[in-house]
Motif scaffolding. Structure first.
Motif, PDB file in Angstrom:
ATOM      1  N   ALA A  15      -1.650   4.758   4.656  1.00 42.48           N
ATOM      2  CA  ALA A  15      -2.017   4.303   3.555  1.00 42.48           C
ATOM      3  C   ALA A  15      -3.067   4.240   3.123  1.00 42.48           C
ATOM      4  O   ALA A  15      -4.575   4.126   4.292  1.00 42.48           O
ATOM      5  N   THR A  16      -3.340   3.773   2.617  1.00 45.79           N
ATOM      6  CA  THR A  16      -4.696   2.960   1.363  1.00 45.79           C
ATOM      7  C   THR A  16      -5.239   1.917   1.781  1.00 45.79           C
ATOM      8  O   THR A  16      -4.716   1.330   2.614  1.00 45.79           O
ATOM      9  N   ARG A  19       0.767  -1.300   0.376  1.00 45.30           N
ATOM     10  CA  ARG A  19       0.021  -0.159   0.290  1.00 45.30           C
ATOM     11  C   ARG A  19       0.600   1.133   0.044  1.00 45.30           C
ATOM     12  O   ARG A  19       2.115   1.333   0.401  1.00 45.30           O
ATOM     13  N   SER A  75      -6.113  -2.257  -2.256  1.00 49.32           N
ATOM     14  CA  SER A  75      -4.440  -1.332  -3.278  1.00 49.32           C
ATOM     15  C   SER A  75      -4.435  -0.733  -5.163  1.00 49.32           C
ATOM     16  O   SER A  75      -5.568   0.266  -4.902  1.00 49.32           O
TER      17      SER A  75
END
Length: 322
Positions: free
Chosen positions: A274-275, A262, A278
């Motif tokens: 973080a996202t 990520r 994906s």
């Protein structure tokens, strides 16, 4: 008959399998990619998506794809849910065997994670006829961030790989004054520019679009590249491949790189997060050398492609292999 359906209705049996196939496609994975992640042969995934194979492979695929069922009952795993559902309905193994046409041993095996997918589907048609896929929760960046979820900026360390592989960026068509992306020209909405209407220009455009308008920006990028306004476009976007336009139009021209792990984007305060999903690079006009350099610098892989007709490597209109 069961709820107006015959017990052996293959169309009803296939519903859950169709949902599983769709989950794989939405993840941007080919059958081989999923097989590699599970440590099985690609043929096993192909068979699974036809309703053939082992329950153990099905459970592994469900785990990898975060594919969960509702309408069964409590339990951390599918076998536990099957057992809990049977007990909740006060059905013995013998009773369920008579209703399903399965043997007592087969049902016991299913409750241990064994057996075949065909047997499982037959069991579910009696035990939980309304079972369905649980809708995936919508991913936001963080609690309380729903309103500003588009205010996220590509981190400088991620951009180093872009600069090194693709070269200097001539255009950032959806730039922000807080974005660390280095580009010769930036189109900034707050300063009166609009990358969705202003002409693009230059050799390389880098696009990290507002994810809430993902498809709109991808269409614009493809349109400007097709018109020859920009030579190469690199888009950093979530792995969302469900639209008909993606399959029918974009996939014919784009080279796609699935990122491993990520990316930690920056918010308006400079905090990294973080996202919750994906990401992939969607590139238009990227050269073989650029793609090779990027793969050497950043973990992930380029989706394999196959030309529609035989010819040179630059044969137009190749398509992604799913």
């Amino acid at each position: 008959m069961l709820d107006g359906r015959t017990l052996y209705d293959p169309k009803w049996y296939q519903i859950m399998i169709d949902e599983l196939r769709e989950a794989r496609r939405l993840a941007g994975w080919s059958q081989r990619t999923l097989a590699d992640r599970l440590g099985v042969d690609a043929q096993a995934i192909k068979r699974l998506e036809k309703g053939i194979g082992s329950v153990s492979t099905l459970i592994s695929a469900m785990t990898a794809l975060d594919f969960q069922l509702t309408g069964l009952g409590s339990g951390r795993s599918l076998p536990q849910q099957l057992r809990a559902r049977r007990q909740k309905r006060s059905m013995s193994l013998d009773t369920l065997a008579r209703k399903t046409g399965l043997s007592r041993t087969t049902i016991a095996s299913l409750e241990q994670g064994g057996g075949s997918v065909a047997s499982l589907l037959r069991l579910l048609s009696v035990l939980a006829p309304r079972v369905r896929r649980r809708a995936p929760e919508r991913a936001y960046w963080g609690q309380g961030d729903k309103e500003d979820r588009d205010s996220r900026f590509t981190p400088p360390e991620f951009m180093e790989g872009i600069y090194a592989a693709f070269g200097p960026i001539d255009l950032d068509p959806c730039a922000n004054t807080l974005s660390p992306v280095i580009a010769r020209r930036r189109i900034i909405l707050s300063e009166g520019g609009d990358g969705l209407t202003d002409d693009w220009s230059g050799r390389l455009a880098f696009v990290n679009p507002p994810f809430s308008a993902l498809l709109v920006w991808l269409r614009r990028a493809h349109e400007q590249w097709r018109a020859g306004m920009v030579e190469t476009v690199v888009c950093l976007v979530p792995v969302r491949t469900d639209s008909a336009w993606f399959h029918d139009t974009l996939s014919a021209d784009a080279a796609i790189y699935l990122l491993k792990g990520r990316v930690r984007f920056l918010d308006t305060t400079g905090r990294a997060q973080a996202t919750p999903f994906s990401l992939m690079l969607v590139t238009l006009g990227a050269t073989a050398e650029q793609k090779e350099r990027y793969a050497q610098l950043v973990q992930g892989f380029w989706l394999s492609r196959t030309a529609e007709t035989q010819g040179e490597q630059d044969q137009p209109m190749p398509r992604l292999t799913y």
